[in-house]
Design an enzyme around this catalytic site. Structure first.
Site, PDB file in Angstrom:
ATOM      1  CB  SER A 177      15.973   4.396 -26.667  1.00  0.00           C
ATOM      2  OG  SER A 177      15.801   5.442 -25.766  1.00  0.00           O
ATOM      3  N   GLY A 232      13.516  11.065 -29.095  1.00  0.00           N
ATOM      4  CA  GLY A 232      14.164  12.353 -28.858  1.00  0.00           C
ATOM      5  C   GLY A 232      13.187  13.438 -28.419  1.00  0.00           C
ATOM      6  CE  LYS A 270      12.908   6.533 -23.934  1.00  0.00           C
ATOM      7  NZ  LYS A 270      12.616   7.540 -22.865  1.00  0.00           N
ATOM      8  CD1 TRP A 288      18.003  18.232 -27.940  1.00  0.00           C
ATOM      9  CD2 TRP A 288      18.302  16.561 -29.413  1.00  0.00           C
ATOM     10  NE1 TRP A 288      19.061  18.562 -28.745  1.00  0.00           N
ATOM     11  CE2 TRP A 288      19.265  17.566 -29.644  1.00  0.00           C
ATOM     12  CE3 TRP A 288      18.304  15.419 -30.210  1.00  0.00           C
ATOM     13  CZ2 TRP A 288      20.212  17.450 -30.660  1.00  0.00           C
ATOM     14  CZ3 TRP A 288      19.254  15.304 -31.218  1.00  0.00           C
ATOM     15  CH2 TRP A 288      20.194  16.306 -31.443  1.00  0.00           C
ATOM     16  CG  HIS A 323       4.632   9.821 -26.911  1.00  0.00           C
ATOM     17  ND1 HIS A 323       5.745  10.386 -27.495  1.00  0.00           N
ATOM     18  CD2 HIS A 323       4.965   9.619 -25.615  1.00  0.00           C
ATOM     19  CE1 HIS A 323       6.689  10.525 -26.558  1.00  0.00           C
ATOM     20  NE2 HIS A 323       6.234  10.069 -25.423  1.00  0.00           N
ATOM     21  CE1 TYR A 328      18.040  11.742 -30.322  1.00  0.00           C
ATOM     22  CE2 TYR A 328      19.678  10.489 -31.546  1.00  0.00           C
ATOM     23  CZ  TYR A 328      19.258  11.076 -30.370  1.00  0.00           C
ATOM     24  OH  TYR A 328      20.050  10.992 -29.248  1.00  0.00           O
ATOM     25  NE  ARG A 373      19.747   3.968 -23.505  1.00  0.00           N
ATOM     26  CZ  ARG A 373      20.651   3.357 -24.255  1.00  0.00           C
ATOM     27  NH1 ARG A 373      21.560   2.604 -23.700  1.00  0.00           N
ATOM     28  NH2 ARG A 373      20.632   3.478 -25.574  1.00  0.00           N
ATOM     29  CE  LYS A 374      25.960   3.539 -24.066  1.00  0.00           C
ATOM     30  NZ  LYS A 374      26.357   2.410 -24.941  1.00  0.00           N
TER      31      LYS A 374
END
Ligand code: A3P
Length: 321
Positions: free
Chosen positions: A156, A69, A67, A72, A126, A217, A287-288
């Site tokens: 997130s 990024g 979570k 991205w 991760h 981020y 999400r956002k």
């Protein structure tokens, strides 16, 4: 006798039954291994990766805490590395979700599969630095680490875990926000403590800046151009002056923007890792994509408390959020 994938999984599950365990992040128990907490299915993948993963010679490993990024970063790195292979209308990012363009090494290892495309020198993980497969550390692969404000990471993650719950159940009784906050502050979360995840990669970056790029981020959001250039250069795919003049940097940024990725058909309708314990709708990865959404969920006091914990944990490292 050769291990079948199933008996290997059983072997790992048996090993981990002796690990410390917490049951309060309700979806599944968390097990502690080498100082970090993991869901069982994920830990099977980590153990399999430690035993079996072999990087490709020129691999670049994209390392993140969940979570922060990852989606991205995968898209940006993929777009940078493949930009001379495909013309603008052909890039696989237009039709495949970023997670299908760059695989997670531990998820493939768990499934005894290799989704590697030998042409693409990218793989993601991760796994915390100190638990990375030794094959990676010995190979001298470049590592890119991306981290994010812990308060936004927690919010997130809270949403993401809720998104994994079946429809129609009372989500608050399964994943309560205050409880999630308390145990996150205690360091108990998937792949946590978060601060130790950050510290492991930060220390590696201090020791070997040529092998580890450390990105944040919030910086990537605020100054995307210079961070994307830094990423390209570090990976060994720097933009030429001619490319810069043609606007290639901005094209990549636009292709990988939150709105662009979120609106792709693959993101809207696709499913990540079907037929595995990790299955989730691709929409859940978008999400956002903003900074500071935590303020809509936590009080100022809670935010300050988490900030203080993180500050103490990172104190003296040379890095702060
Ligand atoms: P929010 O839940 O705060 O919106 P990961 O990819 O590591 O799972 O992280 C997911 C987080 O990154 C989510 O944060 C998601 O919205 C955000 N995200 C996904 N794609 C993004 C993009 N292209 N740009 C910025 N943020 C993005």
């Amino acid at each position: 006798e050769k291990d079948t994938p199933l008996t290997q999984q059983d072997k790992y599950k048996e090993i981990m039954s002796n690990f410390p365990r917490r049951d309060d992040w309700v979806l599944q128990p968390l097990y502690q291994y080498q100082g970090f907490w993991y869901f069982q299915d994920y830990l099977v993948g980590l153990l399999a990766a430690q035993e079996n993963f072999k990087p490709q010679p020129s691999d670049i490993v994209l390392c993140t805490y969940p979570k922060t990024g990852t989606t991205w970063l995968k898209a940006l790195a993929y777009a940078i590395v493949t930009r001379s292979k495909f013309n603008d209308s052909e890039n696989p990012l237009l039709t495949k979700a970023p997670h299908d363009c760059v695989p997670f090494l531990e998820i493939d290892a768990a499934r005894n599969a290799s989704n590697r495309d030998p042409e693409i020198p990218l793989v993601a993980t991760h796994i915390p630095y100190n638990s990375l497969p030794t094959s990676i550390l010995e190979s001298g692969c470049k590592l890119v680490y991306l981290c994010r404000d812990p308060k936004d990471v927690l919010i997130s993650m809270w949403h993401f875990l809720r998104g994994k719950l079946p429809e129609g159940i009372d989500k608050d009784s399964y994943i309560n926000l205050n409880n999630s906050f308390e145990i996150f502050c205690e360091g108990i979360s998937s792949n946590g403590p978060y601060w130790d995840h950050v510290l492991g990669y930060w220390k590696a970056r201090v020791e070997s800046p040529e092998e580890v790029l450390f990105l944040v981020y919030e910086d990537l959001k605020k100054d995307t151009v210079s961070n994307v250039k830094k990423l390209a250069e570090f990976m060994g795919y720097p933009f030429t002056p001619e490319e810069e003049k043609r606007g290639v940097v901005q094209q990549i940024i636009d292709l990988c923007s939150f709105d662009s990725l979120r609106n792709m058909k693959a993101s809207k309708s696709g499913v990540y890792s079907p037929d595995s314990p990790y299955t989730i709708r691709n929409t859940e990865f978008f999400r956002k994509g903003t900074i500071g959404d935590w303020k809509n969920y936590f009080s100022e006091e809670m935010g300050a408390r988490l900030d203080q914990i993180i500050e103490e944990k990172l104190n003296g490292s040379g890095f702060s959020f």
